[in-house]
Scaffold this active site. Structure first.
Site, short mmCIF file in Angstrom:
data_model
loop_
_atom_site.label_atom_id
_atom_site.label_comp_id
_atom_site.label_asym_id
_atom_site.label_seq_id
_atom_site.Cartn_x
_atom_site.Cartn_y
_atom_site.Cartn_z
N CYS A 156 -15.21 -3.10 0.35
CA CYS A 156 -13.82 -3.37 0.73
C CYS A 156 -13.29 -4.54 -0.11
CB CYS A 156 -13.73 -3.70 2.21
SG CYS A 156 -14.39 -5.34 2.58
N LYS A 211 -5.38 7.37 12.23
CA LYS A 211 -5.81 7.88 10.92
C LYS A 211 -6.22 9.34 10.98
CE LYS A 211 -7.32 3.39 9.32
NZ LYS A 211 -8.44 2.57 8.81
N CYS A 229 -16.40 -8.02 6.69
CA CYS A 229 -16.37 -8.30 8.13
C CYS A 229 -16.63 -6.99 8.85
CB CYS A 229 -15.01 -8.92 8.52
SG CYS A 229 -13.70 -7.72 8.79
N CYS A 239 -7.96 -10.85 1.72
CA CYS A 239 -8.02 -10.37 3.10
C CYS A 239 -8.17 -11.54 4.07
CB CYS A 239 -9.18 -9.40 3.28
SG CYS A 239 -9.26 -8.84 4.99
N LYS A 270 -3.17 1.49 15.03
CA LYS A 270 -3.17 2.38 13.86
C LYS A 270 -3.77 3.74 14.21
CE LYS A 270 -5.79 -0.54 11.49
NZ LYS A 270 -6.76 -1.18 10.58
N CYS A 326 -13.73 -1.48 6.71
CA CYS A 326 -12.80 -0.85 5.75
C CYS A 326 -13.53 -0.08 4.65
CB CYS A 326 -11.89 -1.90 5.14
SG CYS A 326 -10.91 -2.78 6.36
N ARG A 383 -1.29 6.70 9.57
CA ARG A 383 -1.42 6.14 8.21
C ARG A 383 -1.52 7.27 7.17
NH1 ARG A 383 -3.65 0.81 8.44
NH2 ARG A 383 -2.74 -0.20 10.26
N ARG A 386 0.87 -1.18 0.00
CA ARG A 386 0.00 0.00 0.00
C ARG A 386 0.90 1.23 0.00
NH1 ARG A 386 -3.57 -0.07 5.20
NH2 ARG A 386 -4.84 -1.57 4.08
FE1 SRM Z 1 -8.89 -1.76 6.59
C1 SRM Z 1 -7.47 -4.34 8.22
C2 SRM Z 1 -8.18 -3.22 3.67
C3 SRM Z 1 -9.64 1.11 5.07
C4 SRM Z 1 -10.50 -0.69 9.42
N1 SRM Z 1 -7.92 -3.47 6.05
C5 SRM Z 1 -7.37 -4.38 6.89
C6 SRM Z 1 -6.56 -5.42 6.15
C7 SRM Z 1 -5.16 -4.91 6.06
C8 SRM Z 1 -6.62 -6.85 6.68
C9 SRM Z 1 -5.55 -7.25 7.64
O1 SRM Z 1 -5.38 -6.64 8.71
O2 SRM Z 1 -4.85 -8.23 7.35
C10 SRM Z 1 -7.29 -5.33 4.78
C11 SRM Z 1 -6.45 -5.74 3.57
C12 SRM Z 1 -7.31 -6.37 2.52
C13 SRM Z 1 -6.60 -6.59 1.25
O3 SRM Z 1 -6.44 -7.76 0.87
O4 SRM Z 1 -6.23 -5.63 0.59
C14 SRM Z 1 -7.82 -3.92 4.82
N2 SRM Z 1 -8.79 -1.14 4.74
C15 SRM Z 1 -8.57 -1.92 3.64
C16 SRM Z 1 -8.82 -1.15 2.36
C17 SRM Z 1 -7.90 -1.54 1.22
C18 SRM Z 1 -10.30 -1.33 1.96
C19 SRM Z 1 -10.62 -0.92 0.54
O5 SRM Z 1 -11.17 -1.79 -0.16
O6 SRM Z 1 -10.39 0.22 0.14
C20 SRM Z 1 -8.64 0.29 2.89
C21 SRM Z 1 -7.21 0.73 2.82
C22 SRM Z 1 -7.05 2.10 3.36
C23 SRM Z 1 -5.68 2.68 3.16
O7 SRM Z 1 -5.34 2.95 2.01
O8 SRM Z 1 -4.99 2.90 4.16
C24 SRM Z 1 -9.05 0.11 4.34
N3 SRM Z 1 -9.81 -0.07 7.19
C25 SRM Z 1 -10.14 0.96 6.35
C26 SRM Z 1 -11.10 1.81 6.97
C27 SRM Z 1 -11.77 3.03 6.33
C28 SRM Z 1 -11.03 4.31 6.58
O9 SRM Z 1 -9.98 4.31 7.21
O10 SRM Z 1 -11.55 5.33 6.15
C29 SRM Z 1 -11.36 1.28 8.23
C30 SRM Z 1 -12.42 1.79 9.24
C31 SRM Z 1 -11.99 3.03 9.90
C32 SRM Z 1 -11.22 2.75 11.14
O11 SRM Z 1 -10.03 2.46 11.04
O12 SRM Z 1 -11.82 2.78 12.22
C33 SRM Z 1 -10.53 0.10 8.35
N4 SRM Z 1 -8.92 -2.40 8.55
C34 SRM Z 1 -9.69 -1.86 9.53
C35 SRM Z 1 -9.56 -2.67 10.72
C36 SRM Z 1 -10.24 -2.43 12.09
C37 SRM Z 1 -9.45 -1.50 12.93
C38 SRM Z 1 -9.97 -1.42 14.34
O13 SRM Z 1 -10.04 -0.32 14.88
O14 SRM Z 1 -10.28 -2.46 14.91
C39 SRM Z 1 -8.70 -3.74 10.37
C40 SRM Z 1 -8.25 -4.90 11.29
C41 SRM Z 1 -7.23 -4.50 12.26
O15 SRM Z 1 -6.61 -3.44 12.20
O16 SRM Z 1 -7.02 -5.31 13.16
C42 SRM Z 1 -8.33 -3.54 9.01
FE1 SF4 Z 2 -10.95 -7.36 5.14
FE2 SF4 Z 2 -12.89 -6.89 6.85
FE3 SF4 Z 2 -11.43 -4.88 5.94
FE4 SF4 Z 2 -13.12 -6.05 4.34
S1 SF4 Z 2 -13.67 -4.93 6.19
S2 SF4 Z 2 -10.99 -5.56 3.85
S3 SF4 Z 2 -13.06 -8.12 5.01
S4 SF4 Z 2 -10.70 -6.50 7.20
#
Ligand code: SRM
Ligand code: SF4
Length: 555
Positions: free
Chosen positions: A431, A210, A476, A437, A208, A480, A143, A74
């Site tokens: 997502c 943001k 899930c 993922c 993390k 995201c 991030r 990324r």
């Molecule tokens: Fe996310 C984890 C994809 C935006 C909350 N996110 C992941 C992971 C890295 C899975 C992992 O931990 O192994 C996913 C990778 C999937 C893949 O195969 O690419 C993933 N997140 C994404 C993306 C690519 C979704 C998309 O389709 O666009 C976004 C990448 C953003 C970036 O460029 O940095 C993405 N993730 C978000 C958002 C939305 C936002 O930030 O506006 C959220 C919700 C906002 C927040 O953070 O509260 C988000 N991602 C999470 C979480 C839950 C965090 C938490 O507070 O518990 C995880 C899991 C974790 O961190 O344990 C996670």
């Molecule tokens: Fe993976 Fe859940 Fe984030 Fe979708 S919402 S990319 S399933 S961690």
């Protein structure tokens, strides 16, 4: 804090020697496609995730083969901008080292998937020649800093974009590890003293972090869903400062009632570049010092603030800053939708915003988006700016070049693709989920387009095709795709099953709520059909779908 039982990631960070760990040795081990366990956590700080192809897990395990490991990278791209030259480079790197699909993320950057261990270094090195990096794109640090995507709508947009860069730079970890591990730079002998990192120290953040910058009237960044939201206050075409909001987060865990989505709390207004950067810095230090380091499910800033109380948090912030925050200023959001099509900015340059379904840039069937964007980049006459809705703005096009770009856009069907997508489809977000993922419970980007076709039919049957309903799906509850801020949110619970969330607003100012649990497709469509019929018959003039469901079925 000292008697807290720290989570294992805390040990890994602290003993990592500035995020180096044993990454070099992990890379050299060609017996496995994976990294050593601790390095799998550390590599995130370098912008990469170890993954495996979940579609092939069973087949591989039956053949007694190890999972098909590969890596996702990324980029760190504050404000989400690439030049044509950089796009051309990205295209080549994607083709050579990854699946070839460029994925525009909900945080205004791009990801490449399917990079084998042996191709990580060539990938990072190629990005480096384009002046691009992936430092801190993931991990327990700040991030990618996101910013409203519409370039040059007002004269101060450029000034505000610069804040995204400055904040990103300020909040970078100070270690040289990235350059040593991936780019073969020599470790400086006294790196320990040179690398002192007053912000992150050697423990980094508990989780993390943001940051988003919104430029009203656009809330395309969903500013209140971030740990730290800055809302630009513009008066008489001048940026006078930012309202600061802290403690947003959009993730929950099924079956863990102590987790919740939360909108950021507005703390006040700050003006002057130095003070703004200072306030951002100190919010991060408070989270560093007070965030929960034993339970990662309770470690985000939203929980720290709720535990401390927002008032005490603000007092601590003012103490650390050495100045008081002023009362928050008035502002108004009127949309969070991307401005599709052509738009002219204050300086006379043109921008074309195109629809990229779920942010996936690929050549599929007759629609050859990868090729179209490559040909457009070859002209050297556009910049590429990503939106947080997973779309793309072709930016900064001179009047004299507009015809040439338009011809390419038309020739490749990009304009008709964007124009013909229904408003709800254009607003939709999904997502990544399967197959990469590891946390996915259900499909998202591979499924939402087909589900939307069925939803569009229901909308049509109810004369609602013109409604721009915000529909978002995540595989899930991690959120995201920011499903908790959708008017219709689908949250994966198991393969083929989703919680249906309703009642979010159109501007990202209100979280939705659980309406029905664990629905399969037939049940989803049945519920939506009933709701659309009701909406058509009982809505008030101008009432958005989310407001309607809040009033009628959730109250
Ligand atoms: Fe996310 C984890 C994809 C935006 C909350 N996110 C992941 C992971 C890295 C899975 C992992 O931990 O192994 C996913 C990778 C999937 C893949 O195969 O690419 C993933 N997140 C994404 C993306 C690519 C979704 C998309 O389709 O666009 C976004 C990448 C953003 C970036 O460029 O940095 C993405 N993730 C978000 C958002 C939305 C936002 O930030 O506006 C959220 C919700 C906002 C927040 O953070 O509260 C988000 N991602 C999470 C979480 C839950 C965090 C938490 O507070 O518990 C995880 C899991 C974790 O961190 O344990 C996670
Ligand atoms: Fe993976 Fe859940 Fe984030 Fe979708 S919402 S990319 S399933 S961690």
């Amino acid at each position: 804090m000292s008697d807290q039982k720290f989570s294992s990631v805390e040990r890994i960070k602290e003993q990592s020697d500035g995020l180096r760990g044993s990454l070099k040795q992990s890379l050299e081990n060609d017996v496995t496609g994976a990294l050593y366990e601790d390095d799998q956590s550390l590599i995130k700080f370098h912008g990469l995730y170890q993954q495996d192809d979940r579609d092939r897990r069973e087949e591989r395990s039956q053949k007694k083969l190890e999972a098909l490991y590969s890596f996702m990278i990324r980029l760190r791209l504050p404000g989400g901008l690439l030049t044509s030259q950089q796009w051309l480079g990205l295209h080549d790197i994607a083709g050579k080292n990854s699946t070839g699909v460029i994925k525009i993320t909900t945080r205004q950057t791009v990801q490449l998937h399917g990079i084998f261990k042996s191709r990580i270094k060539p990938t990072i090195s190629a990005f480096n020649t384009l002046h691009l990096d992936s430092i801190a794109a993931c991990g327990d640090v700040n991030r990618n800093v996101i910013c409203s995507a519409h370039p040059g709508v007002s004269p101060v947009h450029t000034e505000i974009f610069a804040f995204a860069e400055k904040i990103s730079e300020m909040a970078l970890p100070k270690t040289n590890a990235y350059y040593e591990i991936w780019l073969d730079e020599k470790q400086i002998a006294d790196s320990k003293t040179k690398e002192e990192d007053p912000l992150y120290q050697n423990r980094y953040l508990p989780r993390k972090f943001k940051i988003a910058i919104a430029i009203p009237p656009d809330n395309d960044v969903d500013v209140f869903g971030n740990d730290l939201g800055l809302i630009a206050i513009i008066e008489n075409n001048e940026l006078i400062g930012f309202n600061i909001a802290a403690g947003g987060g959009l993730s929950t865990t099924h079956g863990n009632p102590s987790t919740y989505a939360r909108l950021a709390t507005t703390l006040g207004f700050v003006s002057g570049e130095e003070s703004i950067i200072k306030a951002v810095y100190e919010i991060i230090t408070i989270q560093r010092d007070y965030g929960n380091r034993s339970d990662r499910k309770q470690a985000r800033l939203k929980y720290t603030i709720d535990k401390m109380g927002a008032d005490i948090f603000k007092t601590e912030l003012e103490k650390r800053c050495g100045f008081k925050l002023k009362p928050a200023k008035e502002f108004k959001f009127i949309t969070r939708t991307d401005h599709f099509g052509w738009e002219k900015d204050h300086s006379g340059k043109w921008h074309y915003t195109l629809f990229v379904e779920n942010g996936r840039v690929l050549d599929e069937g007759d629609f050859k988006l990868t090729t179209a964007l490559y040909e457009i980049a070859k002209t050297g006459k556009v910049n590429f700016r990503f939106t947080c809705n997973q779309n793309l703005v072709l930016a900064d096009i001179q009047e004299k070049d507009k015809k040439e770009i338009e011809k390419l856009l038309k020739g490749y069907g990009v304009i008709s693709y964007t124009d013909n997508a229904t408003p709800s489809r254009k607003n939709a977000i999904a997502c990544v989920a399967f197959p990469t993922c590891p946390l996915a419970l259900a499909e998202a980007q591979r499924y939402l387009p087909a589900l939307l076709t069925k939803i569009e039919l229901l909308l049509k049957q109810n004369d609602l095709s013109k409604e721009a309903i915000h529909i978002r799906m995540t595989g899930c509850p991690n959120g995201c795709g920011r499903s908790y801020l959708a008017e219709i949110g689908f949250i994966g619970t198991a393969y083929g099953r989703y919680n249906l969330q309703l009642g979010g607003d159109t501007l990202g100012l209100r979280l939705n709520r659980l309406y029905k649990e664990n629905l399969d497709e037939a049940a989803i469509l049945e519920e939506l059909d009933m709701l659309f019929k009701k909406y058509k018959q009982e809505r008030k003039a101008g009432e958005a779908f989310g407001d309607f469901t809040l009033r009628t079925v959730l109250s």
